[in-house]
Design a protein around this motif. Structure first.
Motif, PDB file in Angstrom:
ATOM      1  N   LEU A   1      79.908  43.566  29.291  1.00 65.81           N
ATOM      2  CA  LEU A   1      79.433  43.424  30.664  1.00 65.81           C
ATOM      3  C   LEU A   1      80.036  44.533  31.504  1.00 65.81           C
ATOM      4  O   LEU A   1      81.153  44.997  31.231  1.00 65.81           O
ATOM      5  CB  LEU A   1      79.869  42.075  31.255  1.00 65.81           C
ATOM      6  CG  LEU A   1      79.353  40.775  30.622  1.00 65.81           C
ATOM      7  CD1 LEU A   1      80.147  39.593  31.158  1.00 65.81           C
ATOM      8  CD2 LEU A   1      77.869  40.584  30.895  1.00 65.81           C
TER       9      LEU A   1
ATOM     10  N   GLU B   1      78.898  42.869  36.693  1.00 65.81           N
ATOM     11  CA  GLU B   1      78.281  41.720  36.018  1.00 65.81           C
ATOM     12  C   GLU B   1      79.316  40.638  35.718  1.00 65.81           C
ATOM     13  O   GLU B   1      79.039  39.437  35.873  1.00 65.81           O
ATOM     14  CB  GLU B   1      77.610  42.182  34.722  1.00 65.81           C
ATOM     15  CG  GLU B   1      76.351  43.012  34.937  1.00 65.81           C
ATOM     16  CD  GLU B   1      75.844  43.653  33.661  1.00 65.81           C
ATOM     17  OE1 GLU B   1      74.655  43.996  33.600  1.00 65.81           O
ATOM     18  OE2 GLU B   1      76.649  43.816  32.708  1.00 65.81           O
ATOM     19  N   PHE B   2      80.492  41.054  35.292  1.00 62.11           N
ATOM     20  CA  PHE B   2      81.554  40.091  34.976  1.00 62.11           C
ATOM     21  C   PHE B   2      81.943  39.309  36.228  1.00 62.11           C
ATOM     22  O   PHE B   2      82.059  38.074  36.195  1.00 62.11           O
ATOM     23  CB  PHE B   2      82.756  40.830  34.387  1.00 62.11           C
ATOM     24  CG  PHE B   2      83.886  39.934  33.965  1.00 62.11           C
ATOM     25  CD1 PHE B   2      83.718  38.991  32.962  1.00 62.11           C
ATOM     26  CD2 PHE B   2      85.133  40.034  34.576  1.00 62.11           C
ATOM     27  CE1 PHE B   2      84.759  38.162  32.571  1.00 62.11           C
ATOM     28  CE2 PHE B   2      86.180  39.214  34.188  1.00 62.11           C
ATOM     29  CZ  PHE B   2      85.991  38.282  33.185  1.00 62.11           C
TER      30      PHE B   2
ATOM     31  N   GLN C   1      80.156  38.849  38.902  1.00 64.11           N
ATOM     32  CA  GLN C   1      79.026  38.011  39.306  1.00 64.11           C
ATOM     33  C   GLN C   1      78.966  36.727  38.496  1.00 64.11           C
ATOM     34  O   GLN C   1      78.645  35.651  39.036  1.00 64.11           O
ATOM     35  CB  GLN C   1      77.724  38.796  39.150  1.00 64.11           C
ATOM     36  CG  GLN C   1      77.499  39.869  40.208  1.00 64.11           C
ATOM     37  CD  GLN C   1      76.291  40.744  39.914  1.00 64.11           C
ATOM     38  OE1 GLN C   1      75.564  40.505  38.944  1.00 64.11           O
ATOM     39  NE2 GLN C   1      76.072  41.765  40.737  1.00 64.11           N
ATOM     40  N   LYS C   2      79.302  36.793  37.213  1.00 68.74           N
ATOM     41  CA  LYS C   2      79.269  35.599  36.371  1.00 68.74           C
ATOM     42  C   LYS C   2      80.450  34.667  36.655  1.00 68.74           C
ATOM     43  O   LYS C   2      80.382  33.461  36.416  1.00 68.74           O
ATOM     44  CB  LYS C   2      79.243  36.001  34.885  1.00 68.74           C
ATOM     45  CG  LYS C   2      77.962  36.739  34.482  1.00 68.74           C
ATOM     46  CD  LYS C   2      77.847  36.913  32.986  1.00 68.74           C
ATOM     47  CE  LYS C   2      77.422  35.617  32.324  1.00 68.74           C
ATOM     48  NZ  LYS C   2      77.071  35.793  30.889  1.00 68.74           N
ATOM     49  N   LEU C   3      81.546  35.244  37.163  1.00 71.23           N
ATOM     50  CA  LEU C   3      82.695  34.423  37.552  1.00 71.23           C
ATOM     51  C   LEU C   3      82.450  33.675  38.857  1.00 71.23           C
ATOM     52  O   LEU C   3      82.977  32.572  39.078  1.00 71.23           O
ATOM     53  CB  LEU C   3      83.949  35.292  37.721  1.00 71.23           C
ATOM     54  CG  LEU C   3      84.644  35.831  36.466  1.00 71.23           C
ATOM     55  CD1 LEU C   3      85.733  36.819  36.872  1.00 71.23           C
ATOM     56  CD2 LEU C   3      85.241  34.707  35.628  1.00 71.23           C
TER      57      LEU C   3
ATOM     58  N   PRO D   1      80.203  31.782  40.372  1.00 72.37           N
ATOM     59  CA  PRO D   1      79.839  30.361  40.536  1.00 72.37           C
ATOM     60  C   PRO D   1      80.997  29.401  40.315  1.00 72.37           C
ATOM     61  O   PRO D   1      80.955  28.258  40.777  1.00 72.37           O
ATOM     62  CB  PRO D   1      78.749  30.156  39.475  1.00 72.37           C
ATOM     63  CG  PRO D   1      78.216  31.518  39.180  1.00 72.37           C
ATOM     64  CD  PRO D   1      79.386  32.433  39.340  1.00 72.37           C
ATOM     65  N   TYR D   2      82.029  29.863  39.625  1.00 74.26           N
ATOM     66  CA  TYR D   2      83.138  28.974  39.246  1.00 74.26           C
ATOM     67  C   TYR D   2      84.405  29.209  40.056  1.00 74.26           C
ATOM     68  O   TYR D   2      85.181  28.279  40.279  1.00 74.26           O
ATOM     69  CB  TYR D   2      83.467  29.150  37.765  1.00 74.26           C
ATOM     70  CG  TYR D   2      82.255  29.060  36.863  1.00 74.26           C
ATOM     71  CD1 TYR D   2      81.531  27.877  36.746  1.00 74.26           C
ATOM     72  CD2 TYR D   2      81.816  30.164  36.130  1.00 74.26           C
ATOM     73  CE1 TYR D   2      80.419  27.786  35.922  1.00 74.26           C
ATOM     74  CE2 TYR D   2      80.705  30.088  35.299  1.00 74.26           C
ATOM     75  CZ  TYR D   2      80.011  28.903  35.202  1.00 74.26           C
ATOM     76  OH  TYR D   2      78.905  28.822  34.395  1.00 74.26           O
TER      77      TYR D   2
ATOM     78  N   LYS E   1      82.117  29.963  29.307  1.00 78.99           N
ATOM     79  CA  LYS E   1      80.982  30.029  30.227  1.00 78.99           C
ATOM     80  C   LYS E   1      80.594  31.463  30.595  1.00 78.99           C
ATOM     81  O   LYS E   1      79.413  31.780  30.715  1.00 78.99           O
ATOM     82  CB  LYS E   1      81.275  29.237  31.500  1.00 78.99           C
ATOM     83  CG  LYS E   1      81.467  27.754  31.271  1.00 78.99           C
ATOM     84  CD  LYS E   1      80.335  27.144  30.488  1.00 78.99           C
ATOM     85  CE  LYS E   1      79.563  26.139  31.242  1.00 78.99           C
ATOM     86  NZ  LYS E   1      78.498  25.508  30.414  1.00 78.99           N
ATOM     87  N   VAL E   2      81.580  32.321  30.794  1.00 81.35           N
ATOM     88  CA  VAL E   2      81.285  33.692  31.229  1.00 81.35           C
ATOM     89  C   VAL E   2      81.105  34.644  30.046  1.00 81.35           C
ATOM     90  O   VAL E   2      80.137  35.406  29.996  1.00 81.35           O
ATOM     91  CB  VAL E   2      82.390  34.201  32.181  1.00 81.35           C
ATOM     92  CG1 VAL E   2      82.186  35.688  32.501  1.00 81.35           C
ATOM     93  CG2 VAL E   2      82.400  33.372  33.458  1.00 81.35           C
ATOM     94  N   LEU E   3      82.017  34.587  29.082  1.00 87.74           N
ATOM     95  CA  LEU E   3      81.956  35.529  27.961  1.00 87.74           C
ATOM     96  C   LEU E   3      81.179  34.985  26.767  1.00 87.74           C
ATOM     97  O   LEU E   3      80.883  35.730  25.835  1.00 87.74           O
ATOM     98  CB  LEU E   3      83.371  35.919  27.529  1.00 87.74           C
ATOM     99  CG  LEU E   3      84.190  36.689  28.572  1.00 87.74           C
ATOM    100  CD1 LEU E   3      85.587  36.988  28.044  1.00 87.74           C
ATOM    101  CD2 LEU E   3      83.490  37.986  28.981  1.00 87.74           C
ATOM    102  N   GLY E   4      80.859  33.687  26.769  1.00 89.15           N
ATOM    103  CA  GLY E   4      80.029  33.127  25.712  1.00 89.15           C
ATOM    104  C   GLY E   4      80.727  32.911  24.391  1.00 89.15           C
ATOM    105  O   GLY E   4      80.083  32.813  23.345  1.00 89.15           O
TER     106      GLY E   4
END
Length: 432
Positions: free
Chosen positions: A263, A267-268, A270-272, A274-275, A342-345
């Motif tokens: 990422l 992007e990283f 942005q994925k963080l 929500p939490y 959740k973020v890195l899958g």
């Protein structure tokens, strides 16, 4: 509950006048490559038994051990004893001198299901396999693991305090810690140690990989021995036991390093989002301070940029791993669930073998590794408390791997423990 035994330790031969300070070494999971190379240059250093090198390291260690025994480099103490081990240390920024008090003995390698010895964190499979092979080849415990028992009455401390006045060894180790070893041979006092532990559970503080190595080796030997009695040498493991009620027990945080992610930085983040509440910080060297004492708070150092992360409280209930609430509430569970899964899958079990994930206790080293470009990001964590460790152990669950760093680490080289049948003191009556 916990069956412990005194031991007849193998130690470096005093008659050879070797400098014991030059023979000790760090444990296998903390020794750096630079330390290894320096210690390997001393042909008698204990690292040759605990972290052997070569294409067949375990076999090399076994051959060397036999040579050292044959030529009297190591000799076995004539009498069984309880070995008292004190570590005097200071922490950065404080003038206080702490003393962690404990003793080294044999303990039965209980299966986790027996609920006598309780673990608190996951292990990394490859490290366990290495320890099994080394134990099988050498039949030697080269260093004690660290266990905790609970005794609010401090029954054993006065006997340890008296013994430590007559030390066998006293050195300063690689941590800057003063290590002191003595031995108790008095039969009645040894019996008191055995009786004090026999009704207690033991929490495994440090050495999960080495303990699992002993446990798996015991299981293998039990299957191969139709006349198994439970008193054979392979049933036992070397452990350093300390009282969990002492104020001088210290647990330091273990930070997470990720070598690369698929990422971009944007992007990283942005994925963080929500939490976590994400707060940029100017100085990365303050990340450990801005999260201090705050639940579910972490420092993030990403490609040279610093951030404070704080989990949004309403998000916590999304954790759906099948684990007790005591474990869900831990900072590291939050970190591994929301960041790694959740973020890195990378899902729960796969995190134990995640490529590029490493662990670092030194905060400034985390910053340096990101700055040098060898690591993409560092996740800075708070320490785990002793009460949290107890709650998790008694829940029957485990923390994520590398959750705790009990400080200081014990050292290798003061004594070794054989599980060869003709060198082991098995039945308690025979020992005493």
């Amino acid at each position: 509950m916990a069956e412990i035994l005194p031991l007849k330790a193998w130690r470096y031969n005093d008659d050879l006048h070797l400098n014991i300070a030059e023979l000790t070494s760090p444990l296998f999971d903390v020794v750096s490559e630079r330390q290894r190379e320096a210690l390997y240059r001393n042909s008698f250093n204990s690292i040759h038994l605990s972290v052997p090198y070569g294409e067949k390291p375990a076999s090399n260690a076994a051959l060397l051990l036999q040579t050292w025994k044959k030529h009297g480099i190591l000799h076995q103490d004539a009498l069984p004893g309880i070995y008292v081990y004190y570590q005097y240390f200071q922490l950065p920024g404080s003038d206080k001198v702490y003393c962690r008090k404990g003793f080294i003995c044999h303990i039965k390698a209980y299966d986790w299901s027996e609920n006598v010895l309780l673990r608190h964190e996951n292990t990394i499979p490859s490290a366990v396999n290495d320890r099994i092979e080394l134990l099988e080849k050498t039949q030697l415990n080269s260093s004690p693991t660290h266990g905790l028992y609970t005794d609010p009455e401090f029954i054993l401390e006065k006997y340890m305090d008296e013994s430590i006045k007559s030390p066998i060894y006293e050195t300063e180790d690689y941590q800057g810690v003063r290590d002191v070893l003595s031995v108790i041979h008095d039969h009645e006092v040894i019996k008191l140690f055995l009786q004090t532990l026999q009704h207690k559970q033991v929490l495994l503080a440090d050495g999960h990989h080495r303990y699992e190595g002993s446990l798996e080796y015991r299981k293998k030997m039990m299957q191969e021995n139709p006349d198994h009695t439970g008193f054979e040498a392979y049933n036992y493991h070397l452990m350093y036991l300390t009282n969990s009620e002492h104020d001088d027990l210290r647990i330091l945080p273990t930070h997470r390093l990720v070598e690369k992610i698929e990422l971009t930085d944007e992007e990283f983040l942005q994925k963080l989002a929500p939490y976590f509440v994400i707060t940029p910080k100017e100085d990365p060297y303050e990340l450990n301070e801005v999260i201090l004492g705050k639940q579910w708070a972490f420092g993030l150092y990403l490609s040279g940029n610093a951030y404070k992360l704080r989990l949004k409280p309403e998000i916590h209930e999304l954790i759906n791993w099948e684990i007790p609430q005591q474990v869900k509430d831990l900072d590291l569970t939050v970190l591994h669930f929301f960041v790694f899964e959740k973020v890195l899958g990378v899902y729960q079990e796969a995190q134990r073998k995640m490529p590029g994930l490493s662990y670092e206790r030194n905060f400034t080293a985390c910053i340096s590794k990101v700055n040098s470009g060898t690591t993409r990001l560092a996740l800075i964590t708070n320490e785990v408390s002793m009460e949290q460790v107890k709650r998790v152990c008694h829940s029957g669950a485990v923390m994520p791997q590398k959750s705790t760093f009990f400080y200081p680490k014990v050292i290798c080289g003061y004594l070794f423990s054989s599980i060869k049948e003709d060198e082991f003191c098995s039945a308690t009556a025979a020992c005493l």
